[in-house]
Design an enzyme around this catalytic site. Structure first.
Site, PDB file in Angstrom:
ATOM      1  N   LYS A  32       0.842  -1.198   0.000  1.00  0.00           N
ATOM      2  CA  LYS A  32       0.000   0.000   0.000  1.00  0.00           C
ATOM      3  C   LYS A  32       0.872   1.241   0.000  1.00  0.00           C
ATOM      4  CE  LYS A  32      -2.309   1.562   3.716  1.00  0.00           C
ATOM      5  NZ  LYS A  32      -2.191   3.026   3.823  1.00  0.00           N
ATOM      6  N   ASP A  59      -3.599   4.414  -1.652  1.00  0.00           N
ATOM      7  CA  ASP A  59      -4.528   4.831  -0.595  1.00  0.00           C
ATOM      8  C   ASP A  59      -4.469   6.356  -0.429  1.00  0.00           C
ATOM      9  OD1 ASP A  59      -5.775   5.256   1.919  1.00  0.00           O
ATOM     10  OD2 ASP A  59      -4.000   4.556   3.012  1.00  0.00           O
ATOM     11  N   LYS A  61      -7.437   8.168  -0.176  1.00  0.00           N
ATOM     12  CA  LYS A  61      -8.657   8.543   0.583  1.00  0.00           C
ATOM     13  C   LYS A  61      -9.297   9.823   0.074  1.00  0.00           C
ATOM     14  CE  LYS A  61      -7.291   6.437   4.979  1.00  0.00           C
ATOM     15  NZ  LYS A  61      -5.883   6.094   4.737  1.00  0.00           N
ATOM     16  N   THR A 122      -9.972   3.448  11.523  1.00  0.00           N
ATOM     17  CA  THR A 122      -9.746   2.507  12.627  1.00  0.00           C
ATOM     18  C   THR A 122      -9.113   3.174  13.862  1.00  0.00           C
ATOM     19  OG1 THR A 122      -7.680   1.869  11.572  1.00  0.00           O
ATOM     20  CG2 THR A 122      -9.585   0.455  11.176  1.00  0.00           C
ATOM     21  N   ARG A 214       3.072  -1.009  10.784  1.00  0.00           N
ATOM     22  CA  ARG A 214       4.140  -0.911  11.786  1.00  0.00           C
ATOM     23  C   ARG A 214       4.491  -2.205  12.505  1.00  0.00           C
ATOM     24  NH1 ARG A 214       1.386   4.375  14.236  1.00  0.00           N
ATOM     25  NH2 ARG A 214      -0.358   3.235  13.325  1.00  0.00           N
TER      26      ARG A 214
HETATM   27  O1  LIG Z   1      -7.350   3.389   4.273  1.00  0.00           O
HETATM   28  C1  LIG Z   1      -6.517   2.846   5.010  1.00  0.00           C
HETATM   29  O2  LIG Z   1      -5.662   2.112   4.530  1.00  0.00           O
HETATM   30  C2  LIG Z   1      -6.653   3.019   6.463  1.00  0.00           C
HETATM   31  C3  LIG Z   1      -7.932   3.247   6.937  1.00  0.00           C
HETATM   32  C4  LIG Z   1      -8.194   3.162   8.312  1.00  0.00           C
HETATM   33  O3  LIG Z   1      -9.333   3.292   8.752  1.00  0.00           O
HETATM   34  N1  LIG Z   1      -7.152   2.921   9.144  1.00  0.00           N
HETATM   35  C5  LIG Z   1      -5.870   2.759   8.714  1.00  0.00           C
HETATM   36  O4  LIG Z   1      -4.977   2.516   9.541  1.00  0.00           O
HETATM   37  N2  LIG Z   1      -5.592   2.859   7.359  1.00  0.00           N
HETATM   38  C6  LIG Z   1      -4.197   2.736   6.893  1.00  0.00           C
HETATM   39  O5  LIG Z   1      -3.673   1.450   7.213  1.00  0.00           O
HETATM   40  C7  LIG Z   1      -2.316   1.519   7.655  1.00  0.00           C
HETATM   41  C8  LIG Z   1      -2.216   0.945   9.038  1.00  0.00           C
HETATM   42  O6  LIG Z   1      -0.896   0.994   9.467  1.00  0.00           O
HETATM   43  P1  LIG Z   1      -0.414   0.389  10.861  1.00  0.00           P
HETATM   44  O7  LIG Z   1      -1.281   0.986  11.923  1.00  0.00           O
HETATM   45  O8  LIG Z   1       1.017   0.817  10.957  1.00  0.00           O
HETATM   46  O9  LIG Z   1      -0.585  -1.110  10.754  1.00  0.00           O
HETATM   47  C9  LIG Z   1      -1.913   2.990   7.549  1.00  0.00           C
HETATM   48  O10 LIG Z   1      -1.223   3.170   6.329  1.00  0.00           O
HETATM   49  C10 LIG Z   1      -3.233   3.758   7.524  1.00  0.00           C
HETATM   50  O11 LIG Z   1      -3.162   4.913   6.725  1.00  0.00           O
END
Ligand SMILES: O=C(O)c1cc(=O)[nH]c(=O)n1[C@@H]1O[C@H](COP(=O)(O)O)[C@@H](O)[C@H]1O
Length: 237
Positions: A32, A59, A61, A122, A214
């Site tokens: 991503k 991504d 958004k 999230t 992460r």
């Molecule tokens: O659209 C997304 O990918 C996204 C939506 C959401 O609701 N929450 C969310 O964490 N993301 C993306 O998903 C990834 C999560 O990353 P980690 O929290 O490091 O696992 C990040 O790149 C966020 O931008």
């Protein structure tokens, strides 16, 4: 290689991306590119990843007026992404316009990227939703409503927490996809995420794709973190 696992490349330089993928010994198939990397490296990073045979979720958004969403998607369609997204909060007309832009932008003979709607981020909690952005009721109900709206607009699926996958599957059509961040391997810090679960639990809940960043990219040994996660998914524990 498991195409259901999307690695979030939240870096600011191409070099960090290349090093990360090398350290994972090319075991990753779907990546991503989010705002951080896209703003830093532009669309060239998408081309580079595609040239390496990877599938790419771009991504960005998008959340704007319908005409701008349509034009943005038309431009974005040219970069060869496999998945792109918009915020469902932009409404039905905006999502339909985004779909139209995407169809118009893809070159003849190529397939359209999957168009996915972001429901509630999230990182958001029930309290934040009720008290800050003044959406009343249960967060899960808002996510379910956003998912049915996205389904109605002809999107291919939604982004939500894995915890909401069962309700999303109930209110949307067959084959409507769920793409779920908010994933943490056992023992890794939640950080800014609120609605979180493990990769194993996410698949048990029926998700189609998990997005993980992460827990892998910032692990002391990313290759080991990846291998451990894959083992736990294979073994279902
Ligand atoms: O659209 C997304 O990918 C996204 C939506 C959401 O609701 N929450 C969310 O964490 N993301 C993306 O998903 C990834 C999560 O990353 P980690 O929290 O490091 O696992 C990040 O790149 C966020 O931008």
């Amino acid at each position: 290689m498991d195409e259901r696992i999307i690695l979030a490349l939240d870096f600011q330089t191409k070099d960090e991306v290349v090093n990360c993928l090398a350290s994972l010994e090319n075991q990753v198939r779907y990546v991503k590119v989010g705002l951080e990397l896209f703003y830093a490296e532009g669309s060239a990073i998408v081309s580079l990843l595609k040239e390496q045979g990877l599938k790419v979720f771009v991504d960005l958004k998008i959340h704007d007026i319908p005409n701008t969403a349509k034009g943005s998607m038309k431009s974005l369609a040219k970069h060869g992404a496999d998945m792109v997204n918009v915020h469902v909060a932009g409404g039905l007309a905006m999502m339909e316009a985004a779909r139209e832009g995407l169809e118009q932008g893809i070159s003849a003979g190529s397939t359209s990227p999957l168009l996915i709607g972001v429901t509630m981020l999230t990182s958001s909690s029930q309290q934040m939703m009720n008290e800050q952005i003044l959406i009343p009721g249960r967060l899960e109900e808002t996510v379910a409503h956003y998912a049915s709206l996205a389904s109605q607009a002809g999107l291919d699926g939604v982004v939500a927490s894995p915890l909401e996958v069962p309700i999303i599957k109930q209110v949307t059509r067959t084959n409507f996809l769920t793409v779920t961040p908010g994933i943490r391997t056992v023992g890794s810090a939640f950080g800014d995420q609120t609605r979180v679960t493990t990769p194993v639990k996410a698949f048990e809940l029926g998700t189609d794709y998990i997005v993980i960043g992460r827990s892998i990219t910032q692990a002391e040994e990313p290759a080991k973190a990846w291998a451990d996660m894959m083992k736990s998914i294979r073994e279902g524990k």
